[in-house]
Design a protein around this motif. Structure first.
Motif, PDB file in Angstrom:
ATOM      1  N   PRO A   1      49.327  33.521  86.227  1.00 13.15           N
ATOM      2  CA  PRO A   1      48.541  32.632  87.094  1.00 13.15           C
ATOM      3  C   PRO A   1      47.450  31.867  86.347  1.00 13.15           C
ATOM      4  CG  PRO A   1      47.926  34.930  87.441  1.00 13.15           C
ATOM      5  CD  PRO A   1      49.070  34.947  86.470  1.00 13.15           C
ATOM      6  N   GLY A   2      47.289  32.116  85.069  1.00  5.55           N
ATOM      7  CA  GLY A   2      46.401  31.284  84.250  1.00  5.55           C
ATOM      8  C   GLY A   2      44.977  31.792  84.110  1.00  5.55           C
ATOM      9  N   ASP A   3      44.557  32.752  84.955  1.00  5.48           N
ATOM     10  CA  ASP A   3      43.149  33.185  84.938  1.00  5.48           C
ATOM     11  C   ASP A   3      42.738  33.730  83.570  1.00  5.48           C
ATOM     12  OD1 ASP A   3      42.503  33.754  88.245  1.00  5.48           O
ATOM     13  OD2 ASP A   3      44.576  33.668  87.549  1.00  5.48           O
ATOM     14  N   TYR A   4      43.609  34.553  83.010  1.00  5.17           N
ATOM     15  CA  TYR A   4      43.231  35.196  81.757  1.00  5.17           C
ATOM     16  C   TYR A   4      43.134  34.169  80.631  1.00  5.17           C
ATOM     17  CZ  TYR A   4      42.845  38.435  77.940  1.00  5.17           C
ATOM     18  OH  TYR A   4      42.380  39.095  76.832  1.00  5.17           O
ATOM     19  N   LEU A   5      44.079  33.236  80.601  1.00  9.94           N
ATOM     20  CA  LEU A   5      44.042  32.205  79.559  1.00  9.94           C
ATOM     21  C   LEU A   5      42.775  31.362  79.703  1.00  9.94           C
ATOM     22  CD1 LEU A   5      45.289  30.675  77.200  1.00  9.94           C
ATOM     23  CD2 LEU A   5      46.544  29.278  78.847  1.00  9.94           C
ATOM     24  N   ALA A   6      42.438  31.018  80.953  1.00  8.61           N
ATOM     25  CA  ALA A   6      41.241  30.199  81.187  1.00  8.61           C
ATOM     26  C   ALA A   6      40.001  30.932  80.670  1.00  8.61           C
ATOM     27  CB  ALA A   6      41.108  29.890  82.674  1.00  8.61           C
ATOM     28  N   ALA A   7      39.954  32.255  80.875  1.00 11.09           N
ATOM     29  CA  ALA A   7      38.794  33.027  80.416  1.00 11.09           C
ATOM     30  C   ALA A   7      38.770  33.110  78.887  1.00 11.09           C
ATOM     31  CB  ALA A   7      38.835  34.423  81.032  1.00 11.09           C
ATOM     32  N   VAL A   8      39.919  33.350  78.281  1.00  8.86           N
ATOM     33  CA  VAL A   8      39.986  33.469  76.818  1.00  8.86           C
ATOM     34  C   VAL A   8      39.598  32.144  76.158  1.00  8.86           C
ATOM     35  CG1 VAL A   8      41.614  33.686  74.888  1.00  8.86           C
ATOM     36  CG2 VAL A   8      41.654  35.351  76.728  1.00  8.86           C
ATOM     37  N   ALA A   9      40.040  31.046  76.778  1.00  3.63           N
ATOM     38  CA  ALA A   9      39.782  29.723  76.192  1.00  3.63           C
ATOM     39  C   ALA A   9      38.284  29.436  76.098  1.00  3.63           C
ATOM     40  CB  ALA A   9      40.482  28.655  77.029  1.00  3.63           C
ATOM     41  N   LYS A  10      37.474  30.143  76.909  1.00  3.01           N
ATOM     42  CA  LYS A  10      36.017  29.903  76.879  1.00  3.01           C
ATOM     43  C   LYS A  10      35.327  30.709  75.785  1.00  3.01           C
ATOM     44  CE  LYS A  10      35.450  28.811  81.754  1.00  3.01           C
ATOM     45  NZ  LYS A  10      35.825  29.668  82.867  1.00  3.01           N
ATOM     46  N   GLU A  11      36.051  31.619  75.146  1.00  5.12           N
ATOM     47  CA  GLU A  11      35.422  32.443  74.106  1.00  5.12           C
ATOM     48  C   GLU A  11      35.036  31.565  72.921  1.00  5.12           C
ATOM     49  OE1 GLU A  11      34.707  35.964  74.135  1.00  5.12           O
ATOM     50  OE2 GLU A  11      34.960  35.390  76.225  1.00  5.12           O
ATOM     51  N   LYS A  12      33.853  31.905  72.360  1.00  6.17           N
ATOM     52  CA  LYS A  12      33.272  31.082  71.292  1.00  6.17           C
ATOM     53  C   LYS A  12      34.239  30.905  70.113  1.00  6.17           C
ATOM     54  CE  LYS A  12      28.932  30.861  68.863  1.00  6.17           C
ATOM     55  NZ  LYS A  12      28.203  31.822  68.096  1.00  6.17           N
ATOM     56  N   VAL A  13      34.918  31.993  69.789  1.00  5.10           N
ATOM     57  CA  VAL A  13      35.767  31.978  68.601  1.00  5.10           C
ATOM     58  C   VAL A  13      36.919  30.967  68.730  1.00  5.10           C
ATOM     59  CG1 VAL A  13      37.309  33.847  69.332  1.00  5.10           C
ATOM     60  CG2 VAL A  13      36.759  33.590  66.923  1.00  5.10           C
ATOM     61  N   LEU A  14      37.201  30.556  69.968  1.00  9.05           N
ATOM     62  CA  LEU A  14      38.299  29.596  70.177  1.00  9.05           C
ATOM     63  C   LEU A  14      37.776  28.218  70.593  1.00  9.05           C
ATOM     64  CD1 LEU A  14      40.874  31.929  71.988  1.00  9.05           C
ATOM     65  CD2 LEU A  14      40.886  31.209  69.596  1.00  9.05           C
TER      66      LEU A  14
ATOM     67  N   GLY B   1      36.895  24.478  70.614  1.00  8.81           N
ATOM     68  CA  GLY B   1      37.511  23.373  69.866  1.00  8.81           C
ATOM     69  C   GLY B   1      39.026  23.513  69.773  1.00  8.81           C
ATOM     70  N   TYR B   2      39.591  24.574  70.383  1.00 10.33           N
ATOM     71  CA  TYR B   2      41.049  24.755  70.371  1.00 10.33           C
ATOM     72  C   TYR B   2      41.698  23.960  71.504  1.00 10.33           C
ATOM     73  CZ  TYR B   2      42.034  28.431  66.942  1.00 10.33           C
ATOM     74  OH  TYR B   2      42.255  29.134  65.792  1.00 10.33           O
ATOM     75  N   ARG B   3      42.872  23.408  71.228  1.00 12.10           N
ATOM     76  CA  ARG B   3      43.718  22.902  72.318  1.00 12.10           C
ATOM     77  C   ARG B   3      44.504  24.097  72.829  1.00 12.10           C
ATOM     78  NH1 ARG B   3      47.536  20.381  69.920  1.00 12.10           N
ATOM     79  NH2 ARG B   3      46.486  20.352  67.913  1.00 12.10           N
ATOM     80  N   VAL B   4      44.473  24.318  74.144  1.00 13.37           N
ATOM     81  CA  VAL B   4      45.060  25.537  74.689  1.00 13.37           C
ATOM     82  C   VAL B   4      46.159  25.182  75.684  1.00 13.37           C
ATOM     83  CG1 VAL B   4      44.531  27.488  76.199  1.00 13.37           C
ATOM     84  CG2 VAL B   4      42.983  26.908  74.353  1.00 13.37           C
ATOM     85  N   GLN B   5      47.279  25.861  75.555  1.00 11.30           N
ATOM     86  CA  GLN B   5      48.419  25.548  76.431  1.00 11.30           C
ATOM     87  C   GLN B   5      49.116  26.844  76.848  1.00 11.30           C
ATOM     88  OE1 GLN B   5      50.974  22.546  74.694  1.00 11.30           O
ATOM     89  NE2 GLN B   5      52.760  23.503  75.631  1.00 11.30           N
ATOM     90  N   GLY B   6      49.558  26.903  78.101  1.00 15.00           N
ATOM     91  CA  GLY B   6      50.256  28.103  78.573  1.00 15.00           C
ATOM     92  C   GLY B   6      51.719  27.809  78.874  1.00 15.00           C
ATOM     93  N   VAL B   7      52.571  28.812  78.636  1.00 14.53           N
ATOM     94  CA  VAL B   7      53.996  28.696  78.963  1.00 14.53           C
ATOM     95  C   VAL B   7      54.342  29.819  79.931  1.00 14.53           C
ATOM     96  CG1 VAL B   7      56.304  29.104  78.014  1.00 14.53           C
ATOM     97  CG2 VAL B   7      54.741  27.600  76.828  1.00 14.53           C
ATOM     98  N   GLU B   8      55.065  29.480  80.992  1.00 14.78           N
ATOM     99  CA  GLU B   8      55.365  30.491  82.012  1.00 14.78           C
ATOM    100  C   GLU B   8      56.716  30.159  82.658  1.00 14.78           C
ATOM    101  OE1 GLU B   8      54.092  33.374  83.295  1.00 14.78           O
ATOM    102  OE2 GLU B   8      55.662  33.243  84.823  1.00 14.78           O
ATOM    103  N   PRO B   9      57.600  31.157  82.831  1.00 13.74           N
ATOM    104  CA  PRO B   9      58.909  30.854  83.424  1.00 13.74           C
ATOM    105  C   PRO B   9      58.913  30.797  84.959  1.00 13.74           C
ATOM    106  CG  PRO B   9      58.850  33.140  82.664  1.00 13.74           C
ATOM    107  CD  PRO B   9      57.522  32.539  82.323  1.00 13.74           C
ATOM    108  N   SER B  10      57.953  31.461  85.609  1.00 10.93           N
ATOM    109  CA  SER B  10      58.028  31.530  87.077  1.00 10.93           C
ATOM    110  C   SER B  10      57.417  30.285  87.718  1.00 10.93           C
ATOM    111  CB  SER B  10      57.287  32.787  87.557  1.00 10.93           C
ATOM    112  OG  SER B  10      56.654  32.551  88.790  1.00 10.93           O
ATOM    113  N   SER B  11      58.188  29.616  88.606  1.00 13.02           N
ATOM    114  CA  SER B  11      57.669  28.387  89.233  1.00 13.02           C
ATOM    115  C   SER B  11      56.449  28.693  90.081  1.00 13.02           C
ATOM    116  CB  SER B  11      58.694  27.704  90.133  1.00 13.02           C
ATOM    117  OG  SER B  11      59.946  28.185  89.927  1.00 13.02           O
ATOM    118  N   GLN B  12      56.484  29.839  90.759  1.00 13.36           N
ATOM    119  CA  GLN B  12      55.350  30.181  91.631  1.00 13.36           C
ATOM    120  C   GLN B  12      54.064  30.334  90.825  1.00 13.36           C
ATOM    121  OE1 GLN B  12      57.347  33.571  93.511  1.00 13.36           O
ATOM    122  NE2 GLN B  12      55.940  33.253  95.221  1.00 13.36           N
ATOM    123  N   LEU B  13      54.175  31.092  89.718  1.00 15.74           N
ATOM    124  CA  LEU B  13      52.980  31.337  88.911  1.00 15.74           C
ATOM    125  C   LEU B  13      52.530  30.059  88.206  1.00 15.74           C
ATOM    126  CD1 LEU B  13      53.765  34.899  87.507  1.00 15.74           C
ATOM    127  CD2 LEU B  13      52.068  34.262  89.223  1.00 15.74           C
TER     128      LEU B  13
END
Ligand SMILES: C[S@@+](CC[C@H](N)C(=O)[O-])C[C@H]1O[C@@H](n2cnc3c(N)ncnc32)[C@H](O)[C@@H]1O
Length: 498
Positions: free
Chosen positions: A285-298, A300-312
């Motif tokens: 559902p993207g929540d975890y990626l959104a939180a990780v993307a805010k971490e200082k160590v990342l 300036g990163y371009r962040v992209q998610g891949v997911e097979p489920s249409s619902q998610l």
């Protein structure tokens, strides 16, 4: 009518139990039919015709050239071998064996042979177990079969214990043969579970003949069209048994705990400097990626998610419009070669049927020197009373994914040029007794929260009955349970690196 002759199966001796002292000297290797033809034929001839009195026809199989051959080598000497012959639906040999049509690949296991001096060491036994396990994971066949002849037909019970059923007795006298079969979804799942358990048991007994990756072998020999792409691309072992209404709140709570657990791990990881790009596979559902993307160590990163489920995917896109999400699977992300500096796989690997195929895809998409950052549970680390351990084990035995995959992941990843650089473990503890003094890498969970660690178990029918009993035991006693979350960081080797 002249019948086509189907090559017969033969075994070089009974499966005796003994400990293998000097297995280190033996190496397993996949070989192509044409590559090792002479050595394989020579080995079969020596054993089948030389020792066991069979005719020359026993030495050959019509499909040897295209078969998957797994051999045991002692130096340059081939000491054992086994073959898998692949038949598409409609292959005439199947009708000759009275095997009805199935929707998928039929795999004949045969020509198991080993030198007399290596018998009793479980060499080809281990080859066979590993071969069938890997074929299940990546070729996803609809059926296994084997043919036993002559005096060896009395060994049929041995195969019955391994999950085969006696399908047909064909011919008479010296030509009599028995066809043994495993087929049907349930039987194939049980067969896979049994062979996976046997491989693990062999490893933990120290009787381990490491068998290299079949996926790697097929890719290197240009035969990756044999992999079960269609089945694997549509598979989602995680979602299949779940109700998203129950699962999404659990995942959100897990995400919050994980970001706190991960903060120091992320900070301690030598990520490539920005600007750089990160691909998160199985992003949900993207929540975890959104939180990780805010971490200082990342930053300036371009962040992209891949997911097979249409619902998610729809959920992730609407909740986080500022991030990019694409449909894709861990086996085929749709990303170009060497296009990302970092790949993250958070609670993904335990749900995959073919971890090797995912590792190959990740290695393809990562830039040389890039990092694969894996976080997952490992049920091998489970500690708790037998009443609860048996519940976890019953679930794991039948789950198509593998909740202990992290134990062997470093070896498997190494086959794809991904070298383990760092490994962290955090123990999630929970006790109904006095509050323990916690170590640095430990987190104490509340009693309910601790039990929710095991909520995945409900998804398996076999564990349903045990669940209530174990739950009752857990809340009645002050027992402690714990489970590790592991972080494994791999670096993709650059060309020419050892
Ligand atoms: C336990 S969830 C984890 C979601 C997210 N990474 C997180 O940590 O919150 C597992 C995710 O893997 C996805 N998944 C399952 N099979 C997959 C596959 N073959 N390829 C890619 N993703 C897969 C599921 O749809 C789900 O989103």
């Amino acid at each position: 009518m002249r019948r086509r002759r189907v090559s017969q199966d033969q075994h070089s001796g009974p499966w005796e139990l003994s400990t293998m002292q000097d297995e280190a000297e033996i190496q397993a290797r996949w070989v192509e039919g044409h590559e090792a033809r002479e050595q394989i034929i020579e080995l079969r001839r020596r054993v089948f015709t030389g020792e066991q009195g069979f005719g020359e026809d026993m030495v050959h199989h019509e499909r040897d050239a295209d078969a998957l051959h797994l051999c045991a080598m002692s130096g340059e000497t081939m000491v054992g071998a086994i073959a898998a012959y692949l038949y598409e639906p409609g292959a005439p040999e199947l009708a000759d064996l009275r095997l009805p049509k199935v929707d998928g690949l039929s795999v004949q296991i045969g020509k198991r042979v080993e030198l007399a001096e290596y018998r009793g060491r479980l060499v080809t036994e281990q080859l066979g177990t590993a071969m069938m396990r890997q074929i299940c994971e990546s070729l996803r066949p609809a059926r296994f079969f084997l043919i036993i002849r002559g005096s060896h037909r009395r060994l049929a019970d041995r195969y019955v214990r391994r999950g085969f059923v006696r399908h047909a007795d064909i011919g008479s006298g010296d030509d009599a043969m028995t066809v043994m079969v495993v087929e049907g979804r349930e039987a194939m799942e049980e067969f896979y579970a049994e062979h996976r358990a046997l491989s693990k048991r062999a490893a933990s007994d120290g009787r381990r003949l490491t068998v290299p990756s079949l996926v790697r072998f097929l890719a290197d020999s240009g035969r990756d069209d044999l992999l079960a792409w269609n089945t694997l691309m549509t598979e989602n072992n995680y979602l299949e048994p779940l109700s998203l209404t129950d699962e999404l709140p659990r995942l959100a709570a897990q995400g919050q705990m994980m970001i706190a657990e991960q903060r120091p791990r992320l900070a301690a990881t030598p990520f490539p400097p920005a600007p750089a790009s990160l691909l998160d596979i199985g992003t949900g559902p993207g929540d975890y990626l959104a939180a990780v993307a805010k971490e200082k160590v990342l930053s300036g990163y371009r962040v992209q998610g891949v997911e097979p489920s249409s619902q998610l995917l729809a959920r992730a896109r609407s909740a986080f419009p500022e991030l990019t999400f694409r449909r894709g699977s861990a086996y085929a992300t749709g990303e170009p070669d060497s296009s990302h500096d970092v790949i993250t796989a958070n609670f993904l690997f335990v749900h995959l049927s073919s971890p090797d195929l995912a590792l190959m895809e990740m290695a393809r998409v990562l830039r040389p020197g890039g990092l694969l950052y894996v976080v997952d549970v490992n049920d091998d680390s489970f500690r708790g009373p037998d009443e609860i351990r048996s519940l976890v084990e019953a679930h794991d035995r039948h789950y198509t994914g593998d909740r202990t995959v992290l134990t062997d992941l470093p070896r498997r990843a190494g086959e794809f040029g991904l070298v383990l650089e760092r490994r962290f473990a955090t123990t999630l503890r929970n006790t109904g007794g006095p509050e323990p003094v916690l170590g640095q890498d430990e987190i104490l969970l509340g009693r309910r929260e601790g039990w929710s660690l095991l909520s995945f178990v409900r998804s398996q029918k076999v564990a349903e009955d045990m669940f209530q009993e174990a739950e009752e035991y857990y809340f009645r006693t002050g027992c402690e349970i714990s489970l590790d979350i592991e972080t494994q960081v791999y670096r993709k080797q650059a060309a020419g690196e050892e």
